[in-house]
Enzyme design. Structure first.
Site, short mmCIF file in Angstrom:
data_model
loop_
_atom_site.label_atom_id
_atom_site.label_comp_id
_atom_site.label_asym_id
_atom_site.label_seq_id
_atom_site.Cartn_x
_atom_site.Cartn_y
_atom_site.Cartn_z
N ARG A 13 0.81 -1.22 0.00
CA ARG A 13 0.00 0.00 0.00
C ARG A 13 0.85 1.28 0.00
O ARG A 13 0.33 2.37 -0.21
CB ARG A 13 -0.95 -0.01 1.21
N THR A 90 2.24 -12.90 8.22
CA THR A 90 2.93 -12.61 9.48
C THR A 90 3.25 -13.90 10.26
O THR A 90 4.28 -13.98 10.92
CB THR A 90 2.08 -11.66 10.35
C1 UD1 Z 1 -1.45 -6.92 10.62
C2 UD1 Z 1 -2.41 -7.88 11.34
C3 UD1 Z 1 -3.70 -7.13 11.69
C4 UD1 Z 1 -3.39 -5.91 12.53
C5 UD1 Z 1 -2.35 -5.03 11.82
C6 UD1 Z 1 -1.91 -3.94 12.77
C7 UD1 Z 1 -2.00 -10.12 10.49
C8 UD1 Z 1 -2.50 -11.20 9.62
N1 UD1 Z 1 -2.72 -9.01 10.49
O1 UD1 Z 1 -2.06 -6.59 9.39
O2 UD1 Z 1 -4.57 -7.99 12.39
O3 UD1 Z 1 -4.58 -5.19 12.79
O4 UD1 Z 1 -1.20 -5.78 11.44
O5 UD1 Z 1 -1.00 -3.06 12.15
O6 UD1 Z 1 -1.02 -10.30 11.17
N2 UD1 Z 1 5.53 -9.12 7.42
C9 UD1 Z 1 6.54 -10.01 7.23
N3 UD1 Z 1 6.33 -11.09 6.46
C10 UD1 Z 1 5.14 -11.35 5.87
C11 UD1 Z 1 4.09 -10.42 6.07
C12 UD1 Z 1 4.32 -9.32 6.86
O7 UD1 Z 1 7.65 -9.84 7.76
O8 UD1 Z 1 5.03 -12.37 5.19
C13 UD1 Z 1 5.76 -7.93 8.25
C14 UD1 Z 1 5.63 -6.64 7.46
O9 UD1 Z 1 6.88 -6.26 6.92
C15 UD1 Z 1 5.14 -5.65 8.51
C16 UD1 Z 1 4.39 -6.52 9.52
O10 UD1 Z 1 4.78 -7.87 9.27
O11 UD1 Z 1 6.21 -5.00 9.16
C17 UD1 Z 1 2.87 -6.38 9.40
O12 UD1 Z 1 2.52 -6.73 8.07
P1 UD1 Z 1 1.36 -5.96 7.31
O13 UD1 Z 1 1.25 -6.53 5.96
O14 UD1 Z 1 1.51 -4.50 7.43
O15 UD1 Z 1 0.10 -6.45 8.18
P2 UD1 Z 1 -1.32 -5.78 8.19
O16 UD1 Z 1 -2.04 -6.13 6.97
O17 UD1 Z 1 -1.21 -4.36 8.54
CA CA Z 2 0.51 -2.94 8.93
#
Ligand code: UD1
Ligand code: CA
Length: 461
Positions: A13, A90
């Site tokens: 995003r 995550t």
């Molecule tokens: C996540 C949560 C959501 C919460 C929100 C709060 C999950 C499924 N959802 O969503 O419930 O309300 O955060 O901000 O956890 N990342 C990795 N590897 C991956 C995916 C993500 O390292 O495969 C890291 C990203 O770099 C980031 C963090 O995890 O720093 C969160 O990922 P993001 O995609 O922003 O999660 P949200 O969709 O915001």
């Molecule tokens: Ca996030």
């Protein structure tokens, strides 16, 4: 206790080729802010899960860790980096670290790398609550006015966790819930790993959600606690550049308020940009449209006029910096006046009550007490004594095409307008140079040097 920072995602995003955690807030990458907060826990190890621009993220974490250790000497965690080459959510990010964390004692605090305002104290409360309630997992939540996009926390009648549900998986009733998870957790590692084994991708995004882990742990008979935090803006991650700019404004406002409450006059907070680590003493005045960055320190009663930018500048007391100066990595001592339109860079050191005027550039030079260079001058690799006067248009010709050479001007010298000082060269104490002179040889003390020695010596090619 250990910390894990999730930082492998691109951050779709953000619409960027740069990994989200590398985007900057208040002059520092997002992940550096998070790292700094985790240092307040004095963790034994910090595991960073990296994927997109892994090398760059690793470098940033190492660099800032080295810097923060100076502020928090108690925290000097072992830094470990976990590669998550494909980002499948995550939960998958934590799975990638399985082998590394398997035998670690003590709880593991997991934070997302994109929530830069998180405070160390809040992480501390999470761990305290986790320990006090003897939980196996504790999840930080917050109630939002508009929870759109976040994972909702669905509670049972007795307030315990029923489940976490992502926006894309939620029913219309679930979407009405305003309490959300903030991607900050404290886990007992063995139980976390046991629950990860049961994680599936059976959801709208086909990802392994870390948010499913607490419910799985409950099914495995473990105790899960929810800790609802009061400030949404502190704990929530940045997802778009609009959110990033909103946070930037909040960080800035907070800094300006602190400064004003401590006795600094900020004439127009709406147009003044001062980064968080800058220190400004009482009764300093900052005019509109000033930018002060990095580790700058400004002394008592100093006035900084409009359109000036200072970066890593140490400024003494009672200094006046006039309009439109660009100054970095320099020192300015008490009572000096600078500008308008002055440029000081890379190791300029301006002495007490010295004056650097308009269109004067100073680089890696020491300017003595009471010395003045008021107009149109370049001083580079120079050492100027006290009470020297530099006439308009003077240039230290410091570069001979190969190396930088030094100019030394001793106390009480008067350099005539448009003098070229061809370095290495020294002008002795009390000497005077005539207007337009080109000085190629050392001038002894108390002497007058005039004239232009430009003689053609040889053909270049
Ligand atoms: C996540 C949560 C959501 C919460 C929100 C709060 C999950 C499924 N959802 O969503 O419930 O309300 O955060 O901000 O956890 N990342 C990795 N590897 C991956 C995916 C993500 O390292 O495969 C890291 C990203 O770099 C980031 C963090 O995890 O720093 C969160 O990922 P993001 O995609 O922003 O999660 P949200 O969709 O915001
Ligand atoms: Ca996030």
């Amino acid at each position: 206790m250990d910390v894990m920072i999730l930082a492998a995602g691109l951050g779709t995003r953000m619409k960027s080729r740069r990994a989200k955690v590398l985007h900057e807030l208040a002059g520092r990458p997002l992940i550096a802010h998070v790292l700094r907060a985790t240092f307040k826990l004095a963790p034994e190890a910090v595991f960073t899960v990296v994927g997109h621009q892994a090398d760059e993220v690793e470098r940033v974490v190492r660099d800032y860790a080295a810097e923060f250790v100076e502020f928090d000497p108690k925290a000097s965690p072992e830094l470990q980096f976990v590669q998550q080459t494909e980002q499948k959510g995550t939960g998958h990010a934590v799975m990638a670290a399985r082998d590394r964390i398997a035998n670690r004692p003590g709880p593991l605090v997991i934070v997302a790398g994109d929530a830069p305002l998180i405070e160390g104290a809040t992480l501390g409360h999470l761990v305290e609550s986790h320990r006090a309630e003897k939980n196996d997992a504790t999840m930080l939540t917050v109630v939002m006015d508009d929870p759109t996009g976040y994972g909702r926390i669905i509670r049972n009648k007795d307030n315990s966790l029923l489940r976490c549900v992502e926006q894309k998986d939620a029913s219309p009733e679930e979407l009405l819930v305003r309490e959300v998870g903030v991607s900050i957790y404290c886990f007992e590692v063995a139980f976390l790993l046991a629950a990860l084994d049961r994680l599936t991708t059976d959801n709208a995004q086909g990802e392994y959600y870390l948010t499913d882990v607490p419910r799985i742990m409950q099914q495995q008979g473990k105790k899960v606690g929810l800790l609802c935090h009061s400030s949404a803006e502190e704990v929530l991650g940045v997802n778009t550049r609009i959110e990033l700019a909103d946070l930037e404004r909040k960080v800035r406002d907070k800094k300006l308020r602190e400064l004003m409450l401590s006795g600094v006059t900020i004439i127009d907070p709406a147009t003044t940009y001062i980064q968080p680590d800058v220190q400004i003493a009482q009764d300093a005045v900052v005019h509109p449209q000033v930018i002060i960055e990095g580790s700058s320190r400004i002394g008592t009663g100093t006035i900084v006029h409009s359109w000036t930018r200072l970066r890593n500048v140490v400024v003494g007391e009672g200094v006046v910096i006039r309009n439109s100066c660009v100054i970095e990595d320099s020192t300015i001592r008490d009572g000096a006046t600078i500008g308008p339109f002055a440029r000081l860079r890379a190791g300029a050191e301006i002495g007490e009550k010295a004056g650097i005027g308009n269109f004067v550039e100073v680089k890696k030079s020491k300017i003595g007490r009471g010395t003045k260079a008021s107009h149109l001058t370049y001083l580079g690799d120079a050492r100027l004594g006290e009470r020297v006067n530099i006439g308009a248009g003077t240039v230290t010709c410091n570069y001979d095409g190969v190396r930088k050479n030094e100019t030394v001007i001793e106390d009480d010298v008067k350099i005539g307008s448009d003098t070229m000082l061809v370095a290495p060269v020294k002008v002795g104490r009390g000497s005077v140079t005539g207007a337009g002179s080109v000085v190629t040889k050392d001038v002894p003390p108390d002497s007058l040097a005039v004239g232009v020695p430009a003689v053609i010596k040889k053909k270049l090619r």
